[in-house]
Design a protein around this motif. Structure first.
Motif, mmCIF file in Angstrom:
data_model
loop_
_atom_site.group_PDB
_atom_site.id
_atom_site.type_symbol
_atom_site.label_atom_id
_atom_site.label_comp_id
_atom_site.label_asym_id
_atom_site.label_seq_id
_atom_site.Cartn_x
_atom_site.Cartn_y
_atom_site.Cartn_z
ATOM 1 N N SER A 82 54.637 17.302 56.813
ATOM 2 C CA SER A 82 55.463 16.560 55.691
ATOM 3 C C SER A 82 54.143 16.190 54.844
ATOM 4 O O SER A 82 53.368 15.982 55.278
ATOM 5 C CB SER A 82 56.607 15.947 56.164
ATOM 6 N N ILE A 83 54.643 15.590 53.682
ATOM 7 C CA ILE A 83 53.932 14.564 52.933
ATOM 8 C C ILE A 83 53.500 13.384 53.752
ATOM 9 O O ILE A 83 52.252 13.174 53.454
ATOM 10 C CB ILE A 83 54.428 14.432 51.680
ATOM 11 N N THR A 131 43.273 34.751 58.709
ATOM 12 C CA THR A 131 42.259 33.522 58.246
ATOM 13 C C THR A 131 41.109 34.202 57.631
ATOM 14 O O THR A 131 40.718 35.173 58.026
ATOM 15 C CB THR A 131 42.273 32.629 59.591
ATOM 16 N N ALA A 132 40.289 33.267 57.057
ATOM 17 C CA ALA A 132 39.106 33.595 56.432
ATOM 18 C C ALA A 132 37.932 32.910 56.447
ATOM 19 O O ALA A 132 36.851 33.175 55.970
ATOM 20 C CB ALA A 132 39.445 34.201 54.771
ATOM 21 N N ASN A 141 43.543 24.499 58.685
ATOM 22 C CA ASN A 141 45.089 24.066 58.676
ATOM 23 C C ASN A 141 45.713 23.529 57.516
ATOM 24 O O ASN A 141 46.766 22.725 57.655
ATOM 25 C CB ASN A 141 45.602 23.501 60.166
ATOM 26 N N SER A 142 45.025 23.323 56.644
ATOM 27 C CA SER A 142 45.385 22.634 55.444
ATOM 28 C C SER A 142 46.564 23.330 54.456
ATOM 29 O O SER A 142 46.625 24.512 54.629
ATOM 30 C CB SER A 142 44.018 22.420 54.469
ATOM 31 N N ASP A 153 46.285 24.100 51.427
ATOM 32 C CA ASP A 153 45.796 24.816 50.539
ATOM 33 C C ASP A 153 45.391 26.302 50.942
ATOM 34 O O ASP A 153 45.406 27.313 50.330
ATOM 35 C CB ASP A 153 44.402 24.170 49.955
ATOM 36 N N ALA A 154 45.434 26.438 52.363
ATOM 37 C CA ALA A 154 45.011 27.400 53.045
ATOM 38 C C ALA A 154 46.309 28.448 53.445
ATOM 39 O O ALA A 154 46.176 29.441 53.652
ATOM 40 C CB ALA A 154 44.235 27.395 54.298
ATOM 41 N N LEU A 155 47.267 27.618 53.402
ATOM 42 C CA LEU A 155 48.621 28.506 54.169
ATOM 43 C C LEU A 155 49.258 29.777 53.364
ATOM 44 O O LEU A 155 49.355 30.687 53.906
ATOM 45 C CB LEU A 155 49.721 27.298 53.846
ATOM 46 N N SER A 156 49.076 29.607 51.906
ATOM 47 C CA SER A 156 49.689 30.688 51.272
ATOM 48 C C SER A 156 48.799 32.100 51.547
ATOM 49 O O SER A 156 49.510 33.029 51.726
ATOM 50 C CB SER A 156 49.819 30.468 49.832
ATOM 51 N N SER A 157 47.469 32.118 51.552
ATOM 52 C CA SER A 157 46.976 33.321 51.915
ATOM 53 C C SER A 157 46.980 33.830 53.304
ATOM 54 O O SER A 157 47.120 34.781 53.561
ATOM 55 C CB SER A 157 45.244 33.136 51.456
ATOM 56 N N GLN A 158 47.284 32.685 54.319
ATOM 57 C CA GLN A 158 47.186 32.797 55.592
ATOM 58 C C GLN A 158 48.842 33.555 56.041
ATOM 59 O O GLN A 158 48.631 34.363 56.778
ATOM 60 C CB GLN A 158 46.953 31.942 56.571
ATOM 61 N N LEU A 159 49.444 33.204 55.164
ATOM 62 C CA LEU A 159 51.176 33.582 55.450
ATOM 63 C C LEU A 159 51.171 34.897 55.104
ATOM 64 O O LEU A 159 51.969 35.892 55.491
ATOM 65 C CB LEU A 159 51.965 32.757 54.558
#
Length: 178
Positions: free
Chosen positions: A13-14, A45-46, A52-53, A55-61
């Motif tokens: 969470s925030i 992952t790339a 695990n940020s 920012d990386a979540l959407s492409s990993q999903l």
């Protein structure tokens, strides 16, 4: 697992408290490597180390990280991929080699791994293969589907006596049922 795989993803969470970010069914679709091979792309992952940020979540999903006008199936040198694959009885043969270190785990059923030297290894539930960039194919000659989990980690191509053994996939004529 015929319809897909449930994927629960955690994050923060925030204020930094651990939480569930998503809980969803990842559909099982054709792996596009021949008849009778389906699966779910769970995560990709790339970069290493993995981010695990948020920012990386959407492409990993998405399950496939898009990079260099190609999907991160394997071999971009910096990523990982995780998938669940179902091999129907008599599925198409898919002889291939990847530039990756793969952990292959049999979740249900039984399957054979055939190497290019002709060696065939029969695998059952709970068996694990550490695939180190070798040419291989999976063969399900049983009466029930075989389900496997694959964790692929990009690796350098194997070099033996100056010859590089890089990634290759069959052409359409080799995607025949066995």
């Amino acid at each position: 697992m015929a319809d897909g795989v449930r994927r629960v993803v955690t994050g923060h969470s925030i204020d930094g408290t651990a939480m569930v970010l998503s809980d969803e069914l990842i559909a099982s679709v054709s792996r596009q490597v021949g008849a009778g091979i389906t699966g779910s792309e769970i995560w990709s992952t790339a970069e290493m180390p993995v981010s695990n940020s948020a920012d990386a979540l959407s492409s990993q999903l998405e399950g496939f990280v898009k990079r260099f006008n190609a999907y991160n199936y394997v071999g971009n040198g910096e990523g990982t991929a995780f998938r669940i694959t179902t091999f129907a009885p008599g599925h198409a043969r898919f002889t291939h080699r990847t530039e990756s270190l793969d952990y292959a785990i049999v979740l249900s059923g039984s399957i054979d791994m055939e190497l290019d030297d002709g060696n065939v290894v029969s695998l059952n539930v709970g068996d694990v293969v550490v695939q180190r960039g070798t040419t291989h194919t999976w063969l399900n000659k049983r009466a029930v589907p075989a389900v496997m989990a694959f964790i692929l980690i990009d690796a350098k191509a194997v070099v033996i006596n100056g010859q590089s053994f890089s990634t290759f996939y069959p052409d359409a004529s080799d995607l025949r049922a066995r």
